[in-house]
Design a protein around this motif. Structure first.
Motif, mmCIF file in Angstrom:
data_model
loop_
_atom_site.group_PDB
_atom_site.id
_atom_site.type_symbol
_atom_site.label_atom_id
_atom_site.label_comp_id
_atom_site.label_asym_id
_atom_site.label_seq_id
_atom_site.Cartn_x
_atom_site.Cartn_y
_atom_site.Cartn_z
ATOM 1 N N ALA A 122 0.819 -1.213 0.000
ATOM 2 C CA ALA A 122 0.000 0.000 0.000
ATOM 3 C C ALA A 122 0.853 1.262 0.000
ATOM 4 C CB ALA A 122 -0.928 0.000 1.221
ATOM 5 N N LEU A 123 2.126 1.130 0.351
ATOM 6 C CA LEU A 123 3.012 2.283 0.483
ATOM 7 C C LEU A 123 3.394 2.854 -0.882
ATOM 8 C CD1 LEU A 123 4.923 4.026 2.353
ATOM 9 C CD2 LEU A 123 6.693 2.341 1.777
ATOM 10 N N VAL A 124 3.447 4.169 -0.962
ATOM 11 C CA VAL A 124 4.011 4.864 -2.108
ATOM 12 C C VAL A 124 5.329 5.489 -1.663
ATOM 13 C CG1 VAL A 124 3.686 6.687 -3.825
ATOM 14 C CG2 VAL A 124 1.715 5.387 -2.999
ATOM 15 N N HIS A 125 6.423 5.210 -2.387
ATOM 16 C CA HIS A 125 7.725 5.791 -2.048
ATOM 17 C C HIS A 125 7.730 7.257 -2.452
ATOM 18 C CE1 HIS A 125 9.190 1.804 -1.156
ATOM 19 N NE2 HIS A 125 8.816 1.391 -2.344
ATOM 20 N N LEU A 126 7.959 8.132 -1.473
ATOM 21 C CA LEU A 126 7.807 9.563 -1.712
ATOM 22 C C LEU A 126 9.075 10.372 -1.527
ATOM 23 C CD1 LEU A 126 4.415 10.218 0.137
ATOM 24 C CD2 LEU A 126 4.767 9.947 -2.318
ATOM 25 N N ASN A 127 9.963 9.952 -0.648
ATOM 26 C CA ASN A 127 10.993 10.872 -0.152
ATOM 27 C C ASN A 127 12.410 10.511 -0.574
ATOM 28 O OD1 ASN A 127 9.126 12.518 1.143
ATOM 29 N ND2 ASN A 127 9.120 11.233 2.966
ATOM 30 N N GLY A 128 12.705 10.693 -1.850
ATOM 31 C CA GLY A 128 14.089 10.671 -2.293
ATOM 32 C C GLY A 128 14.703 9.327 -2.573
ATOM 33 N N THR A 129 13.967 8.237 -2.428
ATOM 34 C CA THR A 129 14.545 6.923 -2.680
ATOM 35 C C THR A 129 14.522 6.594 -4.171
ATOM 36 O OG1 THR A 129 12.425 5.776 -2.466
ATOM 37 C CG2 THR A 129 13.712 6.090 -0.457
ATOM 38 N N MET A 130 15.288 5.565 -4.542
ATOM 39 C CA MET A 130 15.139 5.002 -5.876
ATOM 40 C C MET A 130 13.690 4.564 -6.056
ATOM 41 S SD MET A 130 14.803 1.761 -7.427
ATOM 42 C CE MET A 130 15.542 0.524 -6.377
ATOM 43 N N GLY A 131 13.127 4.792 -7.244
ATOM 44 C CA GLY A 131 11.736 4.422 -7.467
ATOM 45 C C GLY A 131 10.742 5.369 -6.841
ATOM 46 N N ARG A 132 11.147 6.614 -6.607
ATOM 47 C CA ARG A 132 10.240 7.601 -6.018
ATOM 48 C C ARG A 132 8.960 7.688 -6.847
ATOM 49 N NH1 ARG A 132 9.531 13.106 -7.051
ATOM 50 N NH2 ARG A 132 8.773 14.346 -5.283
ATOM 51 N N GLY A 133 7.803 7.640 -6.161
ATOM 52 C CA GLY A 133 6.513 7.698 -6.823
ATOM 53 C C GLY A 133 5.947 6.347 -7.195
ATOM 54 N N SER A 134 6.654 5.272 -6.848
ATOM 55 C CA SER A 134 6.192 3.926 -7.203
ATOM 56 C C SER A 134 5.818 3.134 -5.958
ATOM 57 C CB SER A 134 7.283 3.176 -7.978
ATOM 58 O OG SER A 134 8.389 2.897 -7.129
ATOM 59 N N SER A 135 5.224 1.984 -6.185
ATOM 60 C CA SER A 135 4.946 1.002 -5.136
ATOM 61 C C SER A 135 5.458 -0.351 -5.620
ATOM 62 C CB SER A 135 3.449 0.913 -4.838
ATOM 63 O OG SER A 135 2.943 2.144 -4.364
ATOM 64 N N ASN A 136 5.794 -1.211 -4.709
ATOM 65 C CA ASN A 136 6.316 -2.521 -5.108
ATOM 66 C C ASN A 136 5.844 -3.598 -4.144
ATOM 67 O OD1 ASN A 136 8.547 -0.961 -3.499
ATOM 68 N ND2 ASN A 136 9.025 -3.116 -3.153
ATOM 69 N N VAL A 137 5.994 -4.841 -4.552
ATOM 70 C CA VAL A 137 5.674 -5.969 -3.678
ATOM 71 C C VAL A 137 6.739 -6.061 -2.592
ATOM 72 C CG1 VAL A 137 5.473 -8.481 -3.565
ATOM 73 C CG2 VAL A 137 4.466 -7.228 -5.485
ATOM 74 N N ASP A 138 6.313 -6.296 -1.377
ATOM 75 C CA ASP A 138 7.235 -6.457 -0.251
ATOM 76 C C ASP A 138 7.697 -7.914 -0.202
ATOM 77 O OD1 ASP A 138 8.664 -6.394 2.075
ATOM 78 O OD2 ASP A 138 6.972 -5.908 3.381
ATOM 79 N N LEU A 139 8.851 -8.205 -0.809
ATOM 80 C CA LEU A 139 9.363 -9.580 -0.833
ATOM 81 C C LEU A 139 9.677 -10.093 0.564
ATOM 82 C CD1 LEU A 139 11.771 -9.439 -3.915
ATOM 83 C CD2 LEU A 139 9.551 -10.569 -3.782
ATOM 84 N N ASN A 140 10.025 -9.186 1.467
ATOM 85 C CA ASN A 140 10.393 -9.609 2.811
ATOM 86 C C ASN A 140 9.196 -10.009 3.666
ATOM 87 O OD1 ASN A 140 13.120 -9.238 2.294
ATOM 88 N ND2 ASN A 140 13.088 -7.107 2.986
ATOM 89 N N ALA A 141 7.981 -9.864 3.120
ATOM 90 C CA ALA A 141 6.799 -10.335 3.838
ATOM 91 C C ALA A 141 6.649 -11.850 3.740
ATOM 92 C CB ALA A 141 5.537 -9.652 3.307
ATOM 93 N N ILE A 142 7.374 -12.483 2.814
ATOM 94 C CA ILE A 142 7.320 -13.933 2.647
ATOM 95 C C ILE A 142 8.463 -14.562 3.432
ATOM 96 C CG2 ILE A 142 7.315 -15.829 0.986
ATOM 97 C CD1 ILE A 142 4.962 -13.887 0.731
ATOM 98 N N PRO A 143 8.194 -15.463 4.362
ATOM 99 C CA PRO A 143 9.286 -16.059 5.139
ATOM 100 C C PRO A 143 10.242 -16.830 4.232
ATOM 101 C CG PRO A 143 7.204 -17.207 5.547
ATOM 102 C CD PRO A 143 6.869 -15.977 4.763
ATOM 103 N N MET A 144 11.538 -16.606 4.420
ATOM 104 C CA MET A 144 12.534 -17.280 3.593
ATOM 105 C C MET A 144 12.446 -18.790 3.751
ATOM 106 S SD MET A 144 16.692 -16.654 3.422
ATOM 107 C CE MET A 144 16.522 -14.871 3.276
ATOM 108 N N SER A 145 12.031 -19.255 4.910
ATOM 109 C CA SER A 145 11.928 -20.694 5.154
ATOM 110 C C SER A 145 10.836 -21.342 4.312
ATOM 111 C CB SER A 145 11.663 -20.964 6.632
ATOM 112 O OG SER A 145 10.465 -20.334 7.058
ATOM 113 N N ALA A 146 9.932 -20.533 3.734
ATOM 114 C CA ALA A 146 8.842 -21.073 2.911
ATOM 115 C C ALA A 146 9.250 -21.237 1.459
ATOM 116 C CB ALA A 146 7.620 -20.159 2.993
#
Length: 799
Positions: A122-146
């Protein structure tokens, strides 16, 4: 089990197969490394270099061998084309960082789980990061053990998968073992003694009757913050009778927190399936929650935004977002009149909620609370898919696969207002309103909008001769908000000799404006650099969505889809000497790229008239403003040495180069002449130069008896960041990682290792951009971070 049904309906992609790095994955079953069925193969199970497009396969053991506790971070060090930079003091992006392929935007990469589309953050990157103005899938929400393996297709695939697949596709394949499991404990800290973390993870498989399984993975991850801030040399306290306050001599000068945020992450994943005679039921679901704490800018005691009765020594606002992701997919594969069908449905959601602690609303004076709920966002996605495939006889006695499908998707986006105290101005002594650090979402910012689309596709694939195979696909999508789009793809591979082959793909693609870009709006405090001095000054900036009267009055019009044309040409080698090699070049042209503009001040009379009584001092919005061309080369070399009495050695080398140019910049006619304000030099550099131009990875794995040694060298090439005072190029840096694993027996094993062995840091920022020496390193974009060296230990128990 019906293997034909499995591979014929596994996905809707073209032929995508195992690439050279997979030869060096630490797999216990070499057959799994050399021959594996992944997204797209309709005709057969393909081997390492038989694909028509470049792809990387990362096994679970390879992820674990990095010693890294975040999936996206591990991928960055294993796949040079994948970028996952570190950022700090970037509000919500401290908790969900952007990731991308081939130097393009984070939302140009489609993410799948078990071949099914994953919802975005749901997050929109706003403040100076790479990909400013975009949203992406949070890969870290998936446990690596899965994760059983990760498949990364480095090629456009919108004709197969629909919107977003311009740079490529990342498919996470889940563990499906029917019995046994693993428990692991990983812990470590930086050389500086901070950033302590530990992660407990488990995976367990259960057999259901004879042909069913349930596989459950769980993970708890705790991490403390790191801090590489410099000491604050500024005056902290107001003078007393024109003399320095005595407290100045003992003031805390390490008053900022610049580094990785602290967090707690809990994740659960369930994968299940049941095989019948000629059909199969499958399901998978996940749930994750992350609580993050990161700092904003320190408010000095003398700061007008402080209330000394509340914070006599100043305060560091803490932004403490809570992110929640959940999803469930149900599917049924079956045969009907010689057709293999796959019917599936899934729903997923991401909720991002802002909490602000150790802060205040200065306009309330001494009565202000020190914490508040600042509101949040929610992104929902539902998918319904029906896919069908059938094998036909074709000319030259070759196999011909015809596939077709229909897909319905609904996307919804909501913004929730915060507590009144998080955004309101109560007028105390003319001080600024809203909670310091992150002003809450106002009632005017709230939205509850949705859109839907329907897509149909047809795909064919044919192994015409022993040496030549080809594939083609076309997809039509119709969206409820902007109309329709047609994408296509052609691909082929020709075997020159038993070892050498050439391959190529041509495709068109598109990316629909995300619902986040369509509907996000907010009023927030931005720290804008003075173009002469570089000093950061607070500005109240309004982000207005395309439904707002302000943006409509600018003649912006509705957002359009981004459209792409791409081509790739490659050569592959696979000999019987243990060597595999791939070399692929590509060019991707994207028109009407969506950007978040720079902030245009009220000093412009047009903007001042449009804002009227709105409290915003500037305006920014999403617009189709840029046409770009990205081109590059990717190479992968792998070598399995003959086994000797000194053990087993595997080598891997991979490298990439890419370059992005801006072909055209377009702005609304009413704002003609303001191109530099809307898309300034900082944004140009962020779009074209902020990712390393080139990167290189070399790995060696040595197995001897019960010992396994891993050595990995990563070189991150030069990159450039834009500042108000001009561009600055950061030099290339090399990072070395090493680990040693020992198996006490078939069940118990330990690993010790060091990441960033030589304690490498990025170049420091130009002095004028260091904010009084506090931000020593590039805090909005550091390809490998700025924490320095890190050592870790891990224990694993198999059962």
């Amino acid at each position: 089990m019906n293997h034909n049904a499995s591979y014929l309906t596994s996905s809707i992609g073209l032929v995508i197969t195992l690439s050279a790095p997979a030869a060096f994955a630490q797999q216990t079953n070499e057959a799994d490394v050399e021959k594996i069925s992944v997204i797209g193969s309709r005709l057969s199970v393909r081997s390492a270099t038989e694909s028509t497009a470049p792809v990387d396969i990362i096994g679970s053991a390879e992820l674990q061998a990095t010693g890294m506790t975040e999936t996206a971070r591990a991928l960055q060090f294993l796949v040079p084309s994948f970028n996952f930079p570190t950022s700090s003091i970037t509000d919500g992006s401290d908790a969900v960082r952007p990731a991308s392929l081939r130097g393009l935007s984070p939302d140009h990469t489609l993410v799948l789980i078990n071949g099914k589309r994953r919802h975005g953050s749901a997050l929109v990157h706003l403040n100076g990061t790479m990909g400013r103005g975009s949203s992406n899938v949070d890969l870290n929400a998936i446990p690596m053990s899965a994760i059983k393996r990760i498949e990364i297709l480095r090629d456009g695939a919108a004709a197969q998968y629909g919107s977003d697949a311009i740079a490529g596709v990342i498919n996470l394949v889940l563990n499906d073992n029917m019995s046994g499991g693993q428990v692991s404990l990983n812990g470590g800290q930086t050389f500086e003694g901070d950033g302590e973390q530990y992660k407990i993870s488990s995976n367990q498989g259960f057999r259901i009757a004879e042909d069913g399984f349930v596989n459950i993975s769980a993970e708890y991850h705790h991490k403390n913050k790191t801090n590489r801030a410099g000491l604050d040399p500024r005056q902290q306290y107001a003078d007393i009778n024109n003399q320095p306050d005595p407290r100045e001599a003992i003031a805390n000068r390490l008053n900022h927190s610049v580094g990785d945020a602290s967090f707690e992450n809990l994740a659960l994943m369930v994968n299940a399936g049941y095989q019948l005679a000629n059909s199969e039921f499958y399901a998978f679901a996940d749930l994750s929650q992350r609580k993050t704490q990161s700092g904003a800018f320190f408010r000095r005691p003398l700061d007008a935004r402080n209330v000394v009765e509340v914070y006599p020594d100043g305060f560091l606002p803490e932004i403490a977002p809570e992110t929640n992701d959940h999803a469930i997919t149900l599917g049924y594969k079956f045969e009907l009149a010689d057709w293999q069908l796959d019917l599936s449905a899934n729903t997923g959601a991401s909720r991002y909620q802002y909490y602000v602690n150790n802060s205040l609303n200065a306009s309330l004076g001494p009565a202000s609370p020190t914490s508040a709920y600042a509101g949040g966002m929610r992104n929902d996605e539902q998918n319904l898919n029906l896919e069908a495939s059938k094998l036909f006889a074709f000319v030259n006695e070759s196999d011909f696969v015809l596939s077709a499908g229909i897909a319905y998707r609904k996307n919804s986006y909501k913004i929730f207002q915060g507590d009144e105290v998080s955004y309101a101005n109560y007028g105390y002594q003319g001080k600024s309103g809203g909670m310091q650090g992150f002003g809450g979402f106002t009632p005017e910012s709230t939205v509850d909008e949705s859109r839907n689309n329907l897509g149909v596709y047809v795909e064919v694939e044919n192994q015409l001769t022993d040496k030549f195979n080809w594939a083609a696909a076309v997809r039509q999508e119709r969206y409820s908000d902007f109309g329709s789009n047609t994408s296509w793809k052609l691909a082929g591979r020709y075997e020159l000799t038993p070892e050498w082959a050439v391959r190529s793909t041509f495709n068109s693609g598109f990316r629909a404006p995300s619902v986040q870009q369509l509907y996000f709006s907010n009023l927030s405090t931005l720290f804008v650099a003075d173009p002469v001095t570089g000093v950061l000054n607070p500005v109240e900036s309004g982000t207005f969505n395309n439904t707002s009267p302000v943006v409509s009055a600018l003649g912006q019009g509705e957002l359009k889809p981004e459209k792409s044309q791409s081509i790739s040409v490659g050569i592959t080698y696979q000999g019987d000497n243990g060597v595999t090699f791939t070399l692929d070049s590509y060019r991707i042209e994207i028109d009407d790229r969506i950007i978040l503009t720079g902030s245009v001040s009220r000093a412009n009379p047009i903007i001042d008239g449009l804002l009227g009584t709105n409290s915003a001092e500037s305006v920014r919005f999403f617009t189709n403003a840029v046409d770009t061309r990205t081109q590059g080369v990717e190479a992968v070399l792998a070598y399995q040495l003959p086994q000797t009495e000194y053990g087993d050695i595997k080598l891997s080398l991979s490298a990439q180069y890419n370059d992005t140019d801006i072909k055209q910049i377009k702005v609304p006619a009413l704002l003609g002449g303001l191109e530099e304000a809307l898309f300034n030099n900082e944004e140009k550099a962020r779009l074209t130069k902020a990712n390393p131009k080139n990167s290189f990875s070399a790995g060696i794995t040595h197995s001897y008896g019960d010992f396994i040694t891993n050595l990995r060298i990563n070189r991150f090439g030069p990159y450039t960041l834009g500042y108000a005072t001009g561009d600055y190029q950061y030099s290339a840096k090399t990072v070395a990682d090493i680990s040693l694993s020992y198996a006490f027996n078939s069940q118990l094993g330990f690993t010790v290792g060091v990441n960033n062995l030589f304690d490498t840091y990025p170049d420091e920022q130009p002095v004028v951009n260091q904010f009084n020496g506090i931000f020593k390193y590039p805090n909005t974009n550091a390809p490998f971070g700025f924490n320095g060296g890190y050592y870790f230990v891990e224990a694993r128990y198999l059962f």
